[in-house]
Design an enzyme around this catalytic site. Sequence first.
Site, PDB file in Angstrom:
ATOM      1  N   CYS A 118     -36.363   2.623  16.551  1.00  0.00           N
ATOM      2  CA  CYS A 118     -35.521   2.673  17.747  1.00  0.00           C
ATOM      3  C   CYS A 118     -34.574   3.876  17.717  1.00  0.00           C
ATOM      4  O   CYS A 118     -34.513   4.643  18.663  1.00  0.00           O
ATOM      5  CB  CYS A 118     -34.677   1.403  17.881  1.00  0.00           C
ATOM      6  N   HIS A 119     -33.828   4.030  16.622  1.00  0.00           N
ATOM      7  CA  HIS A 119     -32.663   4.917  16.656  1.00  0.00           C
ATOM      8  C   HIS A 119     -32.980   6.380  16.325  1.00  0.00           C
ATOM      9  O   HIS A 119     -32.143   7.245  16.565  1.00  0.00           O
ATOM     10  CB  HIS A 119     -31.567   4.365  15.755  1.00  0.00           C
ATOM     11  N   CYS A 171       2.430   3.081  -3.269  1.00  0.00           N
ATOM     12  CA  CYS A 171       1.655   4.092  -3.999  1.00  0.00           C
ATOM     13  C   CYS A 171       1.205   5.232  -3.080  1.00  0.00           C
ATOM     14  O   CYS A 171       1.274   6.396  -3.460  1.00  0.00           O
ATOM     15  CB  CYS A 171       0.423   3.471  -4.642  1.00  0.00           C
ATOM     16  N   CYS A 185       0.855  -1.195   0.000  1.00  0.00           N
ATOM     17  CA  CYS A 185       0.000   0.000   0.000  1.00  0.00           C
ATOM     18  C   CYS A 185       0.889   1.243   0.000  1.00  0.00           C
ATOM     19  O   CYS A 185       0.634   2.213  -0.720  1.00  0.00           O
ATOM     20  CB  CYS A 185      -0.884   0.036   1.247  1.00  0.00           C
ATOM     21  N   CYS A 201     -35.248   0.676  11.426  1.00  0.00           N
ATOM     22  CA  CYS A 201     -34.127   1.235  12.200  1.00  0.00           C
ATOM     23  C   CYS A 201     -34.603   2.467  12.964  1.00  0.00           C
ATOM     24  O   CYS A 201     -34.279   2.665  14.133  1.00  0.00           O
ATOM     25  CB  CYS A 201     -32.976   1.632  11.285  1.00  0.00           C
ATOM     26  N   ARG A 255     -22.239  -5.020  12.568  1.00  0.00           N
ATOM     27  CA  ARG A 255     -23.172  -4.443  13.538  1.00  0.00           C
ATOM     28  C   ARG A 255     -24.581  -4.354  12.951  1.00  0.00           C
ATOM     29  O   ARG A 255     -25.560  -4.664  13.603  1.00  0.00           O
ATOM     30  CB  ARG A 255     -22.687  -3.057  13.973  1.00  0.00           C
ATOM     31  N   CYS A 279     -28.213  -6.116  14.116  1.00  0.00           N
ATOM     32  CA  CYS A 279     -29.453  -5.391  14.378  1.00  0.00           C
ATOM     33  C   CYS A 279     -30.600  -5.953  13.539  1.00  0.00           C
ATOM     34  O   CYS A 279     -31.711  -6.136  14.037  1.00  0.00           O
ATOM     35  CB  CYS A 279     -29.250  -3.910  14.052  1.00  0.00           C
TER      36      CYS A 279
END
Lengths: 257, 107
Positions: free
Chosen positions: A176-177, A75, A72, A173, A214, A218
Amino acid sequence: MKRSIAFVVLLMMPYLLRAGEIPATGRRSGYSFMAPDTRAMQDDDTANPGMLWVMEGESLWAKQDGASEKACADCHGDARESMRGVAARYPAFDQVLGRPVDLEQAINLSRTRHQQASPLAHESRELLALEAYIAEQSRGMPIAAGADPQLAPFVDKGRELFMTREGQLNLSCANCHDDNWDKRLAGSAITQGQPTGYPLYRLEWQSLGSLQRRLRGCVTGVRAQAFEFGSPEMVELELYLMTRAAGMPIESPAVRP
Amino acid sequence: MAKALINVPAKARRGDVIEIKALTSHIMETGYRHTAAGEIVPRDIITSFTCRFNGAELFRADFFPAIAANPYLSFFMIANDSGKFDFEWIGDHGFSTTASASLSVVE
């Protein structure tokens, strides 16, 4: 009659407001929901297990790989310079694929296109290590993903996924969030789901993990079929979450319970 | 490749109590888990940790399957002399990692 209509509208007010998203000033990192012990673990680089992956990523950065026999660093040079702020801008639009790619996909595209190396597996130690090392270079920088106008339709798709109810529990989602982040679920803080610290060390996982891991957790939690790692839906959700957290500082590698 | 993070103050005054922190990378697989196919995942843990200061044993710990992955240890000593810490982790399947750090004591 007029008074009773006004009264009904007044009663409905909280419901109308609930449909709104979290304002920029009300955004809170998962860090602020944590116990002091867990915060201390994240704050001390010699106690934060995520730093083990960062260390490994630093050595992988300089290691030659693939048919090109390039590292990596050959470059990109010193990651502390070249990768500063990069993680804060991902997912970003890839001109060849014509769709957004997240940081993990960008690493793997760079491996196949420039190093002529095989892509690293999702959640593999090497991929997480490189991602953690790159993300750590953006620590403290504000999230700035989604600014590219080409990304707009994908942000919208991600937002739609975020707002869509799914699974046997029939939850989105946002249920809840966006609507209930100030409450608790079975003793745990619900949190706003701001992706400020990925890849992060989750005590429950006993390991570093990606945002996609994650999200899959969920989605499985609401008993829906989780999207595959690297699927377009996953990246669109990641992209929406990053635009939703615009301006919040990157914490990678964070620690979460 | 460095697989451990050590946090020891570089300098201390004679008689100071200093904290030594050591974090290492290890999966600590308990040996009690099964794969989806029903096979036991073989135990793979660190079994022993030793910290020596100028060659003399300062702190030792035996590890067991209930200890979390990437174990973190913190302990204290009284800084009497300058010297070198040597850390060693030994585990299943010939696992071994070492690390070192130095301390300089001033009056």
